[in-house]
Design a protein around this motif. Sequence first.
Motif, PDB file in Angstrom:
ATOM      1  N   VAL A 108      12.442-111.291   4.738  1.00  0.00           N
ATOM      2  CA  VAL A 108      12.159-111.741   6.104  1.00  0.00           C
ATOM      3  C   VAL A 108      10.699-111.506   6.458  1.00  0.00           C
ATOM      4  N   LEU A 109      10.180-110.328   6.129  1.00  0.00           N
ATOM      5  CA  LEU A 109       8.810-110.004   6.521  1.00  0.00           C
ATOM      6  C   LEU A 109       7.767-110.746   5.697  1.00  0.00           C
ATOM      7  N   GLU A 110       8.130-111.167   4.506  1.00  0.00           N
ATOM      8  CA  GLU A 110       7.212-112.006   3.727  1.00  0.00           C
ATOM      9  C   GLU A 110       6.889-113.296   4.470  1.00  0.00           C
ATOM     10  N   THR A 111       7.811-113.790   5.278  1.00  0.00           N
ATOM     11  CA  THR A 111       7.602-115.043   6.003  1.00  0.00           C
ATOM     12  C   THR A 111       6.527-114.918   7.072  1.00  0.00           C
ATOM     13  N   VAL A 112       6.203-113.676   7.484  1.00  0.00           N
ATOM     14  CA  VAL A 112       5.148-113.485   8.482  1.00  0.00           C
ATOM     15  C   VAL A 112       3.937-112.784   7.858  1.00  0.00           C
ATOM     16  N   GLY A 113       3.869-112.813   6.536  1.00  0.00           N
ATOM     17  CA  GLY A 113       2.677-112.349   5.841  1.00  0.00           C
ATOM     18  C   GLY A 113       2.591-110.868   5.561  1.00  0.00           C
ATOM     19  N   VAL A 114       3.713-110.157   5.653  1.00  0.00           N
ATOM     20  CA  VAL A 114       3.695-108.715   5.364  1.00  0.00           C
ATOM     21  C   VAL A 114       3.798-108.508   3.858  1.00  0.00           C
ATOM     22  N   ARG A 115       2.835-107.776   3.308  1.00  0.00           N
ATOM     23  CA  ARG A 115       2.789-107.559   1.860  1.00  0.00           C
ATOM     24  C   ARG A 115       3.548-106.282   1.499  1.00  0.00           C
ATOM     25  N   SER A 116       4.438-106.409   0.534  1.00  0.00           N
ATOM     26  CA  SER A 116       5.171-105.256   0.019  1.00  0.00           C
ATOM     27  C   SER A 116       5.039-105.254  -1.500  1.00  0.00           C
ATOM     28  N   PRO A 117       5.393-104.162  -2.160  1.00  0.00           N
ATOM     29  CA  PRO A 117       5.279-104.127  -3.619  1.00  0.00           C
ATOM     30  C   PRO A 117       6.123-105.223  -4.274  1.00  0.00           C
ATOM     31  N   LYS A 118       5.628-105.760  -5.390  1.00  0.00           N
ATOM     32  CA  LYS A 118       6.403-106.748  -6.137  1.00  0.00           C
ATOM     33  C   LYS A 118       7.708-106.111  -6.598  1.00  0.00           C
ATOM     34  N   GLY A 119       8.779-106.875  -6.508  1.00  0.00           N
ATOM     35  CA  GLY A 119      10.047-106.288  -6.879  1.00  0.00           C
ATOM     36  C   GLY A 119      11.113-107.317  -7.155  1.00  0.00           C
ATOM     37  N   MET A 120      12.298-106.805  -7.463  1.00  0.00           N
ATOM     38  CA  MET A 120      13.438-107.680  -7.748  1.00  0.00           C
ATOM     39  C   MET A 120      14.714-106.929  -7.402  1.00  0.00           C
ATOM     40  N   LEU A 121      15.747-107.674  -7.046  1.00  0.00           N
ATOM     41  CA  LEU A 121      17.048-107.104  -6.730  1.00  0.00           C
ATOM     42  C   LEU A 121      17.962-107.338  -7.917  1.00  0.00           C
ATOM     43  N   LEU A 122      18.520-106.264  -8.468  1.00  0.00           N
ATOM     44  CA  LEU A 122      19.350-106.353  -9.664  1.00  0.00           C
ATOM     45  C   LEU A 122      20.702-105.684  -9.430  1.00  0.00           C
ATOM     46  N   HIS A 123      21.671-106.090 -10.229  1.00  0.00           N
ATOM     47  CA  HIS A 123      22.947-105.379 -10.255  1.00  0.00           C
ATOM     48  C   HIS A 123      22.764-104.134 -11.118  1.00  0.00           C
ATOM     49  N   LYS A 124      23.427-103.046 -10.749  1.00  0.00           N
ATOM     50  CA  LYS A 124      23.209-101.802 -11.486  1.00  0.00           C
ATOM     51  C   LYS A 124      23.549-101.942 -12.971  1.00  0.00           C
ATOM     52  N   GLY A 125      24.482-102.843 -13.309  1.00  0.00           N
ATOM     53  CA  GLY A 125      24.831-103.049 -14.704  1.00  0.00           C
ATOM     54  C   GLY A 125      23.673-103.558 -15.536  1.00  0.00           C
ATOM     55  N   GLU A 126      22.740-104.259 -14.889  1.00  0.00           N
ATOM     56  CA  GLU A 126      21.569-104.776 -15.597  1.00  0.00           C
ATOM     57  C   GLU A 126      20.587-103.670 -15.949  1.00  0.00           C
ATOM     58  N   LEU A 127      20.744-102.495 -15.346  1.00  0.00           N
ATOM     59  CA  LEU A 127      19.817-101.395 -15.589  1.00  0.00           C
ATOM     60  C   LEU A 127      20.403-100.312 -16.477  1.00  0.00           C
ATOM     61  N   LEU A 128      21.673-100.439 -16.791  1.00  0.00           N
ATOM     62  CA  LEU A 128      22.329 -99.462 -17.654  1.00  0.00           C
ATOM     63  C   LEU A 128      22.113 -99.818 -19.126  1.00  0.00           C
ATOM     64  N   GLY A 129      21.973 -98.812 -19.935  1.00  0.00           N
ATOM     65  CA  GLY A 129      21.934 -99.050 -21.372  1.00  0.00           C
ATOM     66  C   GLY A 129      20.570 -99.359 -21.947  1.00  0.00           C
ATOM     67  N   GLY A 130      19.514 -99.099 -21.190  1.00  0.00           N
ATOM     68  CA  GLY A 130      18.175 -99.271 -21.743  1.00  0.00           C
ATOM     69  C   GLY A 130      17.525-100.575 -21.334  1.00  0.00           C
ATOM     70  N   GLY A 131      16.246-100.670 -21.631  1.00  0.00           N
ATOM     71  CA  GLY A 131      15.485-101.852 -21.269  1.00  0.00           C
ATOM     72  C   GLY A 131      14.910-101.717 -19.877  1.00  0.00           C
ATOM     73  N   HIS A 132      13.658-102.127 -19.732  1.00  0.00           N
ATOM     74  CA  HIS A 132      12.981-102.021 -18.439  1.00  0.00           C
ATOM     75  C   HIS A 132      12.805-103.402 -17.821  1.00  0.00           C
ATOM     76  N   PRO A 133      13.122-103.550 -16.532  1.00  0.00           N
ATOM     77  CA  PRO A 133      12.948-104.845 -15.875  1.00  0.00           C
ATOM     78  C   PRO A 133      11.487-105.174 -15.588  1.00  0.00           C
ATOM     79  N   MET A 134      10.638-104.153 -15.570  1.00  0.00           N
ATOM     80  CA  MET A 134       9.197-104.361 -15.424  1.00  0.00           C
ATOM     81  C   MET A 134       8.484-103.209 -16.099  1.00  0.00           C
ATOM     82  N   GLU A 135       7.194-103.346 -16.267  1.00  0.00           N
ATOM     83  CA  GLU A 135       6.410-102.327 -16.958  1.00  0.00           C
ATOM     84  C   GLU A 135       6.376-101.040 -16.133  1.00  0.00           C
TER      85      GLU A 135
END
Length: 309
Positions: A108-135
């Motif tokens: 919502v705040l991106e629509t009015v130009g508010v800058r926040s850290p780059k990110g992504m929304l993931l299911h917890k299962g995607e983070l289990l068992g190794g592997g990094h979604p970003m550096e």
Amino acid sequence: MTARKKHVAVLMGGWSAEREVSLVSGAAVAKALEEEGYTVTAVDVQRDLDGIIKALTPKPDVVFNALHGRGGEDGTIQGVLEFMGIPFTHSGVLASAIAMDKAMTKRVLETVGVRSPKGMLLHKGELLGGGHPMEPPYIIKPVDEGSTVGVTRVHQGQNSPIGDGWTFGERVLVEEFIPGRELTAGVMGDKPLAVTEIQFAAELFDYTAKYTAGHARHIIPAPIPEAVYAEAMRVAVLAHQTLGCRGVSRSDFRWDDSKPGIEGLYFLEINNQPGMTPLSLVPEQAAHVGISYGALVSWLVENAACQHA
């Protein structure tokens, strides 16, 4: 004839991970309101709708919502109070629901130009068992918890960002780590209060640092360039207004002081129902601009609202 002071029910406790903090906030609020001359009923909220309705019958004039976390800040209790037609402090149903959802707030705040850290929304299962979604390094956080509950910094070399013990919901917000300094700016009504810099020894401004005396230092006003200070206050008000918040809110930021001007300022999240404990930031900022704790809670009561009252 002296006007009758309002009867205020102070809701505290709840069933979220922030129950203990809410009890401290609520006790402080109840004490201050009594000292201001209000008739006060303290209500330790359980996960029991019938019990909540009974505790609020007959209806008080106002509910002071001192709940924190799920059930108290996310639109749930606000919906109950709207249904009952009781004016309540802080934000309404929609603003509370959006503000509690960190990923939705960012969108919502991106629509009015508010800058926040780059990110992504993931299911917890995607983070289990190794592997990094970003550096690495990056931050993982529950999408709908407060008080830094569950927030973790992931380092280079870690095998898995989260373990099987993750108990903070199915959705996980992953964000780039912003180096630098921790800032926060409170808003009262539609006006900014101040910007505080928070210094702490821990890796993150975590639950312990927030609520244990001696674990963090609040510097107010923040010793930062005037342009950064002004921008933090501007964005805090913009976030408050864009989400439709009411009463007081507090926006948290990271400032990468290695970047010029305001380039390093990043919005993290908004707290639509900031803590009211003796260590809390908004009461401290209010005091900094000449508003006592009693005056602050009285103002919140007198500005309580309900669409269906």
